[in-house]
Design an enzyme around this catalytic site. Structure first.
Site, PDB file in Angstrom:
ATOM      1  N   ASP A 115       0.835  -1.193   0.000  1.00  0.00           N
ATOM      2  CA  ASP A 115       0.000   0.000   0.000  1.00  0.00           C
ATOM      3  C   ASP A 115       0.873   1.247   0.000  1.00  0.00           C
ATOM      4  O   ASP A 115       2.018   1.207   0.467  1.00  0.00           O
ATOM      5  CB  ASP A 115      -0.887   0.009   1.253  1.00  0.00           C
ATOM      6  CG  ASP A 115      -2.040  -0.973   1.161  1.00  0.00           C
ATOM      7  OD1 ASP A 115      -2.320  -1.457   0.057  1.00  0.00           O
ATOM      8  OD2 ASP A 115      -2.664  -1.241   2.196  1.00  0.00           O
ATOM      9  N   ARG A 117      -5.836  -3.082   5.761  1.00  0.00           N
ATOM     10  CA  ARG A 117      -6.711  -1.904   5.871  1.00  0.00           C
ATOM     11  C   ARG A 117      -8.159  -2.332   6.113  1.00  0.00           C
ATOM     12  O   ARG A 117      -8.862  -1.747   6.935  1.00  0.00           O
ATOM     13  CB  ARG A 117      -6.630  -1.055   4.595  1.00  0.00           C
ATOM     14  CG  ARG A 117      -5.324  -0.295   4.466  1.00  0.00           C
ATOM     15  CD  ARG A 117      -5.281   0.529   3.190  1.00  0.00           C
ATOM     16  NE  ARG A 117      -5.204  -0.322   2.014  1.00  0.00           N
ATOM     17  CZ  ARG A 117      -5.886  -0.119   0.891  1.00  0.00           C
ATOM     18  NH1 ARG A 117      -6.705   0.901   0.783  1.00  0.00           N
ATOM     19  NH2 ARG A 117      -5.747  -0.932  -0.145  1.00  0.00           N
ATOM     20  N   ASP A 159      -7.260   4.171   5.172  1.00  0.00           N
ATOM     21  CA  ASP A 159      -5.963   4.580   5.711  1.00  0.00           C
ATOM     22  C   ASP A 159      -5.903   6.099   5.781  1.00  0.00           C
ATOM     23  O   ASP A 159      -6.863   6.788   5.416  1.00  0.00           O
ATOM     24  CB  ASP A 159      -4.801   3.989   4.898  1.00  0.00           C
ATOM     25  CG  ASP A 159      -4.738   4.487   3.462  1.00  0.00           C
ATOM     26  OD1 ASP A 159      -5.321   5.550   3.143  1.00  0.00           O
ATOM     27  OD2 ASP A 159      -4.096   3.812   2.640  1.00  0.00           O
ATOM     28  N   TYR A 214       2.433  -8.727   9.355  1.00  0.00           N
ATOM     29  CA  TYR A 214       2.356  -7.269   9.380  1.00  0.00           C
ATOM     30  C   TYR A 214       2.217  -6.761  10.801  1.00  0.00           C
ATOM     31  O   TYR A 214       1.676  -7.457  11.663  1.00  0.00           O
ATOM     32  CB  TYR A 214       1.116  -6.775   8.615  1.00  0.00           C
ATOM     33  CG  TYR A 214       1.089  -7.084   7.157  1.00  0.00           C
ATOM     34  CD1 TYR A 214       1.599  -6.190   6.231  1.00  0.00           C
ATOM     35  CD2 TYR A 214       0.528  -8.268   6.689  1.00  0.00           C
ATOM     36  CE1 TYR A 214       1.552  -6.470   4.866  1.00  0.00           C
ATOM     37  CE2 TYR A 214       0.470  -8.558   5.336  1.00  0.00           C
ATOM     38  CZ  TYR A 214       0.994  -7.651   4.431  1.00  0.00           C
ATOM     39  OH  TYR A 214       0.942  -7.939   3.087  1.00  0.00           O
TER      40      TYR A 214
END
Length: 194
Positions: free
Chosen positions: A2, A142, A44, A30
């Site tokens: 991203d 996200r 985000d 992550y």
């Protein structure tokens, strides 16, 4: 990755290009920080705020309880701002041009191997939480943070996202920093190790 993400990104060089598919299909780890009480259209901090939610009822214990619902095989709707294709176009192209999608986004099955709460902070205008996620292919962190916010009876979006591991590549263990890649000797040394 991203736009706001950092961390491990596997790049194929020479014969390594043939092996890239296995790194797309492999598990990834992550760490993400989400802000509570606000939602954006991109899920985000790059997006526009589109919703707000209460946060006074949210505690560390409550988040820990809620995130347990998101482990295993779950259904997840990908974010509108993503590179997935629908009728030949990327979803983010529809979004950026303000066009309606030809059909509704459908939930997809994704695998969350483990999900843990690393931190919960309430010392700012909006509380934040940090999670560590080990997941399979196609998982959108996200969307996960967005869904956690909704499940908490609030809203949430990602403010920081770091890919810690992709397959056998682990951040700061057997990877190079981007600025180290300008020296070809560093790249050849890394190739010989892996």
């Amino acid at each position: 990755l991203d736009p706001l993400a950092s961390g491990v990104l596997v790049i194929g060089v020479n014969d390594g290009c043939k092996r890239l598919q296995e790194y797309i299909n492999c598990n990834k780890t992550y760490e993400a920080i989400g802000i509570l009480g606000l939602a954006t259209d991109t899920y985000d901090s790059e997006g526009k705020i589109i919703a707000t939610g209460p946060t006074k009822h949210i505690t560390k214990e409550y988040i820990s309880q809620i995130i347990s619902k998101f482990t295993g095989d779950i259904m997840q709707v990908p974010p509108l701002y993503s590179a997935l294709r629908m009728e030949g176009r990327r979803l983010y192209e529809y979004a950026r041009e303000g066009l309606s999608l030809p059909k509704d986004l459908q939930p997809r099955s994704v695998r969350i191997n483990s999900l843990s709460l690393l931190n919960f902070m309430t010392n700012a205008s909006y509380p934040t939480f940090k999670i560590r996620v080990e997941c399979g292919r196609g998982t959108y962190i996200r969307s996960l943070v967005h869904d956690i916010g909704k499940e908490l009876g609030s809203a949430a979006y990602v403010v920081e996202l770091i890919r810690i591991q992709q397959g056998n590549f682990i951040l700061k263990e057997n990877t190079l920093e981007w600025d180290e890649c300008s020296n070809l000797n560093n790249i050849f040394e890394a190739l010989n190790k892996n």
